[in-house]
Design an enzyme around this catalytic site. Structure first.
Site, PDB file in Angstrom:
ATOM      1  N   HIS A 116      -3.112  -8.182   0.338  1.00 10.39           N
ATOM      2  CA  HIS A 116      -2.393  -7.050  -0.280  1.00 10.39           C
ATOM      3  C   HIS A 116      -1.037  -7.507  -0.813  1.00 10.39           C
ATOM      4  O   HIS A 116      -0.622  -7.108  -1.903  1.00 10.39           O
ATOM      5  CB  HIS A 116      -2.167  -5.929   0.738  1.00 10.39           C
ATOM      6  N   HIS A 152      -6.667  -9.939   5.207  1.00 10.96           N
ATOM      7  CA  HIS A 152      -6.748  -8.720   4.392  1.00 10.96           C
ATOM      8  C   HIS A 152      -5.337  -8.235   4.009  1.00 10.96           C
ATOM      9  O   HIS A 152      -5.086  -7.890   2.854  1.00 10.96           O
ATOM     10  CB  HIS A 152      -7.518  -7.667   5.206  1.00 10.96           C
ATOM     11  N   GLN A 159       0.815  -1.226   0.000  1.00 12.22           N
ATOM     12  CA  GLN A 159       0.000   0.000   0.000  1.00 12.22           C
ATOM     13  C   GLN A 159       0.843   1.268   0.000  1.00 12.22           C
ATOM     14  O   GLN A 159       0.352   2.340  -0.327  1.00 12.22           O
ATOM     15  CB  GLN A 159      -0.929   0.014   1.226  1.00 12.22           C
ATOM     16  N   CYS A 212     -10.647  -0.278   3.807  1.00 10.34           N
ATOM     17  CA  CYS A 212      -9.243  -0.340   3.409  1.00 10.34           C
ATOM     18  C   CYS A 212      -8.745   1.082   3.203  1.00 10.34           C
ATOM     19  O   CYS A 212      -9.433   1.891   2.578  1.00 10.34           O
ATOM     20  CB  CYS A 212      -9.097  -1.143   2.115  1.00 10.34           C
ATOM     21  N   LEU A 213      -7.553   1.349   3.721  1.00 11.04           N
ATOM     22  CA  LEU A 213      -6.982   2.694   3.565  1.00 11.04           C
ATOM     23  C   LEU A 213      -6.734   3.021   2.097  1.00 11.04           C
ATOM     24  O   LEU A 213      -6.643   4.186   1.733  1.00 11.04           O
ATOM     25  CB  LEU A 213      -5.677   2.799   4.368  1.00 11.04           C
TER      26      LEU A 213
HETATM   27  O1  GNR Z   1      -8.058   0.018   8.941  1.00  9.52           O
HETATM   28  C1  GNR Z   1      -8.536  -0.988   8.417  1.00  9.52           C
HETATM   29  N1  GNR Z   1      -9.680  -1.507   8.926  1.00  9.52           N
HETATM   30  C2  GNR Z   1     -10.186  -2.746   8.567  1.00  9.52           C
HETATM   31  C3  GNR Z   1     -11.487  -3.060   8.970  1.00  9.52           C
HETATM   32  C4  GNR Z   1     -12.040  -4.276   8.657  1.00  9.52           C
HETATM   33  C5  GNR Z   1     -11.301  -5.206   7.954  1.00  9.52           C
HETATM   34  C6  GNR Z   1     -10.015  -4.916   7.538  1.00  9.52           C
HETATM   35  C7  GNR Z   1      -9.451  -3.686   7.849  1.00  9.52           C
HETATM   36  S1  GNR Z   1      -7.819  -3.330   7.361  1.00  9.52           S
HETATM   37  C8  GNR Z   1      -7.881  -1.588   7.238  1.00  9.52           C
HETATM   38  C9  GNR Z   1      -6.495  -1.020   6.990  1.00  9.52           C
HETATM   39  C10 GNR Z   1      -5.992  -1.485   5.649  1.00  9.52           C
HETATM   40  O2  GNR Z   1      -6.369  -1.060   4.596  1.00  9.52           O
HETATM   41  N2  GNR Z   1      -5.107  -2.446   5.646  1.00  9.52           N
HETATM   42  O3  GNR Z   1      -4.652  -2.947   4.491  1.00  9.52           O
HETATM   43 NI    NI Z   2      -6.233  -2.666   3.046  1.00 10.34          NI
END
Ligand code: GNR
Ligand code: NI
Length: 167
Positions: A137, A133, A51, A91-92
């Site tokens: 990535h 998750h 990311q 996801c950020l």
């Molecule tokens: O901050 C994040 N919150 C989140 C909430 C539910 C499931 C997965 C996440 S990961 C995410 C941060 C992020 O994008 N990590 O790659």
């Molecule tokens: Ni993410």
């Protein structure tokens, strides 16, 4: 320490497969510190090197309420998975989008800590979701790819519209 810019979906660099870390040197330790700072500032519960456009197998996670339980995983590998759970994920790299995704309820992962010590984590619930998750990535997968083509198209349109407003 520095805050790192986060790539936004559908940036094609989010699709790159990250390479294993062969040696944990000062540059990896600096990357880990910068990723942790970036995750806490965002704020998020996890961040994968992909990311921040570094295609190495490094992730940071902190699912604690108190934001003081940093987990750093280098070369993580899921060695066992069990059960099913559905969690609303964000996801950020996909700001403002939250969708339900089906994942394993429990995973066991092997990884190296920042000192190069081999460790395992036995995770369920939110930590298990976050691990899956983040490892996605590193494989070049973003959570929206678990959704239907129709939902993916709507998300692309919404993000493109947001980008036009911000520009
Ligand atoms: O901050 C994040 N919150 C989140 C909430 C539910 C499931 C997965 C996440 S990961 C995410 C941060 C992020 O994008 N990590 O790659
Ligand atoms: Ni993410």
């Amino acid at each position: 320490m520095s805050l790192l810019p986060i790539l936004r979906f559908p940036d094609p660099r989010l699709r790159k497969v990250a390479a294993p870390v062969d040696r944990i040197d000062e540059s990896i330790r600096r990357l880990v510190r910068d990723m942790a700072e970036t995750m806490y500032e965002a704020p998020g519960i996890g961040l994968a090197a992909t990311q921040v456009d570094v295609h190495k197998r490094v992730i940071v996670i902190d699912v604690s309420e108190t934001r003081d339980q940093l987990l750093t995983l280098i070369n993580p590998e899921i060695v066992e998975r069990d059960g099913v759970q559905v969690c609303e994920e964000g996801c950020l790299s996909v700001p403002g989008i939250y969708e339900r995704v089906e994942r394993a309820e429990r995973v066991i992962a092997r990884y190296l800590d920042p000192d190069g010590v081999q460790r395992t984590v036995d995770a369920s619930g939110l930590l298990a979701v976050c691990l899956q998750h983040e490892i996605d990535h590193l494989e070049g997968r973003v959570f929206v790819e678990h959704l239907s083509q129709l939902k993916q198209m709507r998300i692309r349109n919404k993000l493109a519209k947001q980008a036009r407003i911000t520009a």
